[in-house]
Design an enzyme around this catalytic site. Structure first.
Site, PDB file in Angstrom:
ATOM      1  N   ASP A  84      30.750  30.076  46.427  1.00 44.93           N
ATOM      2  CA  ASP A  84      31.132  31.133  45.481  1.00 44.93           C
ATOM      3  C   ASP A  84      31.443  30.522  44.105  1.00 44.93           C
ATOM      4  OD1 ASP A  84      32.015  33.492  44.430  1.00 44.93           O
ATOM      5  OD2 ASP A  84      33.455  33.919  46.028  1.00 44.93           O
ATOM      6  N   GLU A 141      27.073  34.387  43.500  1.00 37.16           N
ATOM      7  CA  GLU A 141      27.199  34.246  42.051  1.00 37.16           C
ATOM      8  C   GLU A 141      27.003  35.602  41.366  1.00 37.16           C
ATOM      9  OE1 GLU A 141      24.197  34.733  43.778  1.00 37.16           O
ATOM     10  OE2 GLU A 141      23.968  35.160  41.673  1.00 37.16           O
ATOM     11  N   GLY A 187      24.890  37.876  41.211  1.00 35.60           N
ATOM     12  CA  GLY A 187      23.635  38.284  40.568  1.00 35.60           C
ATOM     13  C   GLY A 187      23.415  37.654  39.199  1.00 35.60           C
ATOM     14  N   ASP A 199      31.389  42.462  43.574  1.00 39.06           N
ATOM     15  CA  ASP A 199      31.916  42.760  44.913  1.00 39.06           C
ATOM     16  C   ASP A 199      31.813  44.243  45.257  1.00 39.06           C
ATOM     17  OD1 ASP A 199      32.558  40.131  44.710  1.00 39.06           O
ATOM     18  OD2 ASP A 199      34.664  40.375  45.283  1.00 39.06           O
TER      19      ASP A 199
HETATM   20  C1  GLA Z   1      34.596  36.690  45.451  1.00 34.78           C
HETATM   21  C2  GLA Z   1      33.440  37.037  46.363  1.00 34.78           C
HETATM   22  C3  GLA Z   1      33.966  37.814  47.557  1.00 34.78           C
HETATM   23  C4  GLA Z   1      35.004  36.977  48.301  1.00 34.78           C
HETATM   24  C5  GLA Z   1      36.121  36.579  47.338  1.00 34.78           C
HETATM   25  C6  GLA Z   1      37.084  35.587  47.973  1.00 34.78           C
HETATM   26  O1  GLA Z   1      35.167  37.810  44.887  1.00 34.78           O
HETATM   27  O2  GLA Z   1      32.468  37.781  45.681  1.00 34.78           O
HETATM   28  O3  GLA Z   1      32.910  38.162  48.434  1.00 34.78           O
HETATM   29  O4  GLA Z   1      34.381  35.846  48.827  1.00 34.78           O
HETATM   30  O5  GLA Z   1      35.594  35.968  46.171  1.00 34.78           O
HETATM   31  O6  GLA Z   1      38.043  35.127  47.089  1.00 34.78           O
END
Ligand code: GLA
Length: 506
Positions: free
Chosen positions: A266, A303, A305, A326
């Site tokens: 991430d 990431e 997109g 998200d």
């Molecule tokens: C980001 C990701 C989520 C999750 C959180 C965890 O927001 O997009 O899917 O993994 O981090 O902190």
């Protein structure tokens, strides 16, 4: 003007001036950088920085939550003894000076609040760590994994920071006992918040929520399942936990030694260190490390997109890549993500998939009809199917959605095509997807809140040829052959069909 009205206006003006002046008078007391510690019971302390200054007597600044970048504060004003401001994430801060410190209450939208004391720290606390050398770009060989979209479970959507070893073991048990494993779900993925710091040798440590990661992997493997984990190319994950920055190879080896089968990586705090143009090299670095680890590990790029990841994701040996921010457990979020993926269809295929984020089915924020639509759409999109609910306590209705094998078969079709929109009219959207046996999956989606009629021929939907059989995948029943669709679709609902064509080879 009547004198009583005059007096009232004067009073109102005076009150207004007082209200405006109040934040100005207090603003200077807040100047500086403040660190607010969030001490977790599992032995991890997260830091939020608050940087405030006054401009023209007005309070300005930013919050740096859990190691994230600056999120500007909004609408500072006074409420009683507190100065109150918001920020874009929907959090509200109540602050008041307290003997050289700041007493802070943070209200996390509608998900609770916390209180603490923020201490003054120097400006240096906000300086990002240096960018590390990144590898020269090259194409890494395909790792041979994820020939169909990966299926499993991920802890984040339901448990967030409340995932622990017990939840993971019980989820593995439930994956098998519920019939999910038999329906194809394989990966049990631990998302953020499992990490502690590093030991003297730089080895990443688990925090008190997780004991022996190797033993946990053994447990999951003994059930015929696989275990996934989460990290970031930055020093901190999105939740503020330790990331893989400068330890990529070491972490990949550690994961392999634990028996990890899947890594969600991430971007998070890497975004404050590297420009967006470094995304590919940043992901390549871990892609190389995973391949050197000696263990087959599915590589999930997270990431949001950015950087047209679909154009280079396969070249860093990425098996899937997030195409959006998200998801949340409501129709609006699911609808705006799910119905806007169409242009990415050419980039999906065996071994490398567009990831519109994990499933929310069963988390409670949508109706069963909406969850059927969510699941159908993800299957049409050949999306990874990562259940995001509590498998231990799901209702039979949720289980039936997640384990509908005829719908799952559309997702898992070996051709690996992602559906495209045939047409959209008055909130009805029709998607089609070619399948490996020569048949066509067709979804009639209703984005309207209320029931809506739909009427079109297969030719209107771009389907070549005559139907030799039509199956309704939610009714699990054959329906009389027609040369088109004529009916109504419930509000936010879907009709999913599998159309066998005349002269179909298989
Ligand atoms: C980001 C990701 C989520 C999750 C959180 C965890 O927001 O997009 O899917 O993994 O981090 O902190």
């Amino acid at each position: 003007m009547k004198s009583s009205l005059k007096a009232f206006l004067a009073c109102a003006l005076a009150l207004g001036a007082l209200l405006l002046a109040a934040p100005r008078a207090r603003a200077a007391e807040f100047n500086g950088v403040w660190r607010l510690d969030d001490v977790k019971p599992w032995g991890v302390t997260l830091h939020t920085f608050i940087a405030l200054h006054t401009k023209g007597g007005v309070l300005e600044g930013a919050v740096y939550p859990n190691g994230s970048g600056d999120v500007p504060i909004r609408s500072p004003h006074v409420e009683g003894a507190d100065t109150v401001f918001g920020m874009d994430w929907g959090w509200t801060f109540h602050v008041r000076p307290d003997g050289g410190n700041l007493r802070v209450k943070v209200i996390y939208g509608d998900s609770g609040s916390s209180e603490g004391v923020a201490v003054p720290v120097g400006e240096d606390a906000l300086k990002p760590l240096p960018a590390l050398p990144l590898p020269a770009l090259r194409s890494i060989p395909d790792n041979g994994l994820a020939r169909t979209p990966p299926m499993g479970w991920n802890s984040w959507n339901h448990f967030a920071e409340h995932v622990d070893e017990r939840v993971v073991r019980e989820t593995a048990d439930a994956m098998v006992s519920s019939g999910m494993a038999a329906a194809g779900y394989l990966y049990i993925n631990i998302d953020d918040t499992w990490e502690a710091g590093r030991d003297a040798k730089g080895e990443i440590q688990t925090n008190a929520k997780f004991g022996d990661m190797k033993a946990l992997a053994d447990y999951v493997h003994a059930k015929g399942l696989k275990l996934g984990i989460y990290s970031s190319p930055g020093p901190l994950t999105c939740g503020g936990y330790t990331g893989s920055y400068g330890h990529e190879e070491q972490d990949a080896k550690t994961y392999a030694s634990w028996g990890i089968d899947y890594l969600k990586y991430d971007w998070c705090s890497a975004g404050h260190i590297y420009p967006e143009s470094a995304l590919r090299a940043g992901y390549q670095k871990m892609g190389e490390a995973l391949q050197a680890s000696g263990r087959p590990i599915v590589y999930s790029l997270c990431e949001y997109g950015m950087g047209d990841v679909w154009t280079w994701g396969p070249l860093v040996s990425g098996n899937l890549w997030r195409t959006t921010g998200d998801i949340s457990d409501n129709w609006k979020s699911m609808d705006s993500i799910g119905f806007n993926q169409g242009k990415l269809a050419p980039f999906a295929g065996p071994g490398h998939w567009n990831d519109p984020d994990m499933l929310e089915v069963g988390n409670g924020g949508m109706t069963p009809t909406e969850y059927r639509t969510h699941f159908s759409l993800w299957c049409m999109l050949a999306a990874p199917l990562m259940a995001g609910n509590d498998l231990r306590s799901m209702s039979p209705e949720t289980r039936d959605i997640l384990t509908n094998r005829e719908v799952i078969a559309i997702d898992q079709d070996s051709l690996g095509h992602e559906a495209t929109r045939a047409f959209a009219s008055n909130g009805i959207e029709v998607f089609t997807k070619a399948l490996s046996d020569g048949s066509v999956a067709l979804g009639v989606f209703n984005r309207n809140g209320g029931e809506a009629p739909a009427s079109f021929t297969w030719a209107d939907a771009g389907i070549p040829g005559k139907a030799a059989g039509v199956r309704d995948l939610w009714q699990n029943a054959d329906i009389p052959e027609t040369d088109g669709f004529k009916g109504t679709v419930p509000g936010h609902g879907v009709v999913m069909l599998r159309i066998k064509l005349e002269g179909q080879v298989k």
